[in-house]
Design a protein around this motif. Structure first.
Motif, mmCIF file in Angstrom:
data_model
loop_
_atom_site.group_PDB
_atom_site.id
_atom_site.type_symbol
_atom_site.label_atom_id
_atom_site.label_comp_id
_atom_site.label_asym_id
_atom_site.label_seq_id
_atom_site.Cartn_x
_atom_site.Cartn_y
_atom_site.Cartn_z
ATOM 1 N N MET A 192 34.895 32.666 61.579
ATOM 2 C CA MET A 192 34.210 31.425 61.872
ATOM 3 C C MET A 192 33.844 31.291 63.344
ATOM 4 N N LEU A 193 34.624 31.922 64.231
ATOM 5 C CA LEU A 193 34.421 31.692 65.655
ATOM 6 C C LEU A 193 35.048 32.817 66.464
ATOM 7 N N ILE A 194 34.348 33.214 67.521
ATOM 8 C CA ILE A 194 34.905 34.157 68.483
ATOM 9 C C ILE A 194 34.959 33.449 69.833
ATOM 10 N N LEU A 195 36.112 33.520 70.475
ATOM 11 C CA LEU A 195 36.311 32.989 71.826
ATOM 12 C C LEU A 195 36.548 34.190 72.722
ATOM 13 N N SER A 196 35.694 34.391 73.714
ATOM 14 C CA SER A 196 35.817 35.600 74.520
ATOM 15 C C SER A 196 35.791 35.320 76.013
ATOM 16 N N ASP A 197 36.733 35.954 76.692
ATOM 17 C CA ASP A 197 36.718 35.967 78.152
ATOM 18 C C ASP A 197 35.482 36.749 78.605
ATOM 19 N N ILE A 198 34.993 36.459 79.773
ATOM 20 C CA ILE A 198 33.839 37.197 80.298
ATOM 21 C C ILE A 198 34.294 38.407 81.097
ATOM 22 N N ASN A 199 35.198 38.193 82.050
ATOM 23 C CA ASN A 199 35.609 39.277 82.946
ATOM 24 C C ASN A 199 36.772 40.059 82.363
ATOM 25 N N ILE A 250 34.509 32.256 77.722
ATOM 26 C CA ILE A 250 35.514 31.605 78.565
ATOM 27 C C ILE A 250 35.531 32.342 79.899
ATOM 28 N N THR A 251 35.485 31.584 80.989
ATOM 29 C CA THR A 251 35.453 32.216 82.305
ATOM 30 C C THR A 251 36.114 31.335 83.359
ATOM 31 N N ALA A 252 36.590 31.991 84.381
ATOM 32 C CA ALA A 252 37.100 31.253 85.542
ATOM 33 C C ALA A 252 35.951 30.871 86.465
ATOM 34 N N TYR A 253 34.772 31.463 86.217
ATOM 35 C CA TYR A 253 33.623 31.246 87.081
ATOM 36 C C TYR A 253 32.514 30.557 86.298
ATOM 37 N N GLY A 254 32.562 29.234 86.226
ATOM 38 C CA GLY A 254 31.610 28.479 85.424
ATOM 39 C C GLY A 254 30.370 28.068 86.185
ATOM 40 N N ASP A 255 29.866 28.955 87.057
ATOM 41 C CA ASP A 255 28.684 28.624 87.836
ATOM 42 C C ASP A 255 27.445 28.603 86.940
ATOM 43 N N GLU A 311 21.533 32.620 77.435
ATOM 44 C CA GLU A 311 20.418 33.548 77.210
ATOM 45 C C GLU A 311 20.813 34.665 76.231
ATOM 46 N N LEU A 312 22.065 35.088 76.302
ATOM 47 C CA LEU A 312 22.552 36.172 75.435
ATOM 48 C C LEU A 312 23.025 35.676 74.067
ATOM 49 N N GLY A 313 23.002 34.351 73.855
ATOM 50 C CA GLY A 313 23.332 33.822 72.534
ATOM 51 C C GLY A 313 24.671 33.137 72.396
ATOM 52 N N ALA A 314 25.348 32.848 73.501
ATOM 53 C CA ALA A 314 26.636 32.150 73.418
ATOM 54 C C ALA A 314 26.444 30.733 72.890
ATOM 55 N N ALA A 315 27.390 30.288 72.082
ATOM 56 C CA ALA A 315 27.348 28.932 71.540
ATOM 57 C C ALA A 315 27.894 27.921 72.539
ATOM 58 N N GLY A 316 28.492 28.391 73.608
ATOM 59 C CA GLY A 316 29.032 27.507 74.626
ATOM 60 C C GLY A 316 29.785 28.307 75.664
ATOM 61 N N LEU A 317 30.212 27.617 76.720
ATOM 62 C CA LEU A 317 30.965 28.249 77.783
ATOM 63 C C LEU A 317 32.046 27.277 78.236
ATOM 64 N N LEU A 318 33.279 27.735 78.226
ATOM 65 C CA LEU A 318 34.406 26.937 78.710
ATOM 66 C C LEU A 318 34.944 27.591 79.968
ATOM 67 N N GLY A 353 41.944 20.371 74.508
ATOM 68 C CA GLY A 353 41.402 19.221 73.780
ATOM 69 C C GLY A 353 39.921 19.412 73.528
ATOM 70 N N GLN A 354 39.204 19.841 74.547
ATOM 71 C CA GLN A 354 37.774 20.110 74.422
ATOM 72 C C GLN A 354 37.527 21.274 73.451
ATOM 73 N N LEU A 355 38.341 22.307 73.529
ATOM 74 C CA LEU A 355 38.199 23.447 72.633
ATOM 75 C C LEU A 355 38.431 23.024 71.185
ATOM 76 N N ARG A 356 39.447 22.213 70.960
ATOM 77 C CA ARG A 356 39.729 21.726 69.602
ATOM 78 C C ARG A 356 38.539 20.934 69.064
ATOM 79 N N GLU A 357 37.913 20.115 69.918
ATOM 80 C CA GLU A 357 36.727 19.357 69.497
ATOM 81 C C GLU A 357 35.602 20.293 69.075
ATOM 82 N N LYS A 358 35.379 21.362 69.861
ATOM 83 C CA LYS A 358 34.328 22.317 69.525
ATOM 84 C C LYS A 358 34.632 23.014 68.190
#
Length: 129
Positions: free
Chosen positions: A55-62, A87-92, A101-108, A115-120
């Protein structure tokens, strides 16, 4: 049937953190959560998991080797209907734009607001129902 969530992160403490935050959901069978320590491992798992379950993949960037952003188009090609939240430490702004652009459904950003992740996750579940 459990909702399957694949978490991709090279940091070993991430699995413990997610299991702790979602322990009730995991115990009740609401979520089945698996963890991959690399983008390559995540790609293999995404290809082998039965369609209705993932249903969902949560992935670190670095991550060493293949980054989450390098993995994103590959996993989207293999599983176009599975949303991927980065998911990233660098949310610039540049990182957010590249992920979208690459198709991510969101960025945390880290530290993760669970709490925000649970809402998503709940939003995704309601859409799928």
């Amino acid at each position: 049937m459990s909702t399957y969530i694949l978490v991709v992160d090279d940091e070993p403490d991430v699995e413990h953190l997610f299991r702790q935050q979602f322990r009730r959901d995991i115990r009740s069978g609401r979520f089945a959560m698996e963890f991959a320590a690399s983008a390559l491992e995540a790609l293999e798992r995404a290809k082998t998991i039965a369609d209705p379950m993932l249903m969902l993949i949560l992935s670190d960037i670095n991550m060493p080797g293949m980054s989450g952003l390098e993995m994103l188009p590959k996993v989207k090609a293999a599983r176009p209907n599975v949303p991927v939240i980065m998911i990233t430490a660098y949310g610039d702004e540049a990182t957010k734009n590249k992920a979208a652009e690459l198709g991510a459904a969101g960025l945390l950003t880290k530290p993760i607001d669970f709490g925000q992740l649970r809402e998503k996750i709940d939003e995704r579940l309601q859409r799928a129902a």
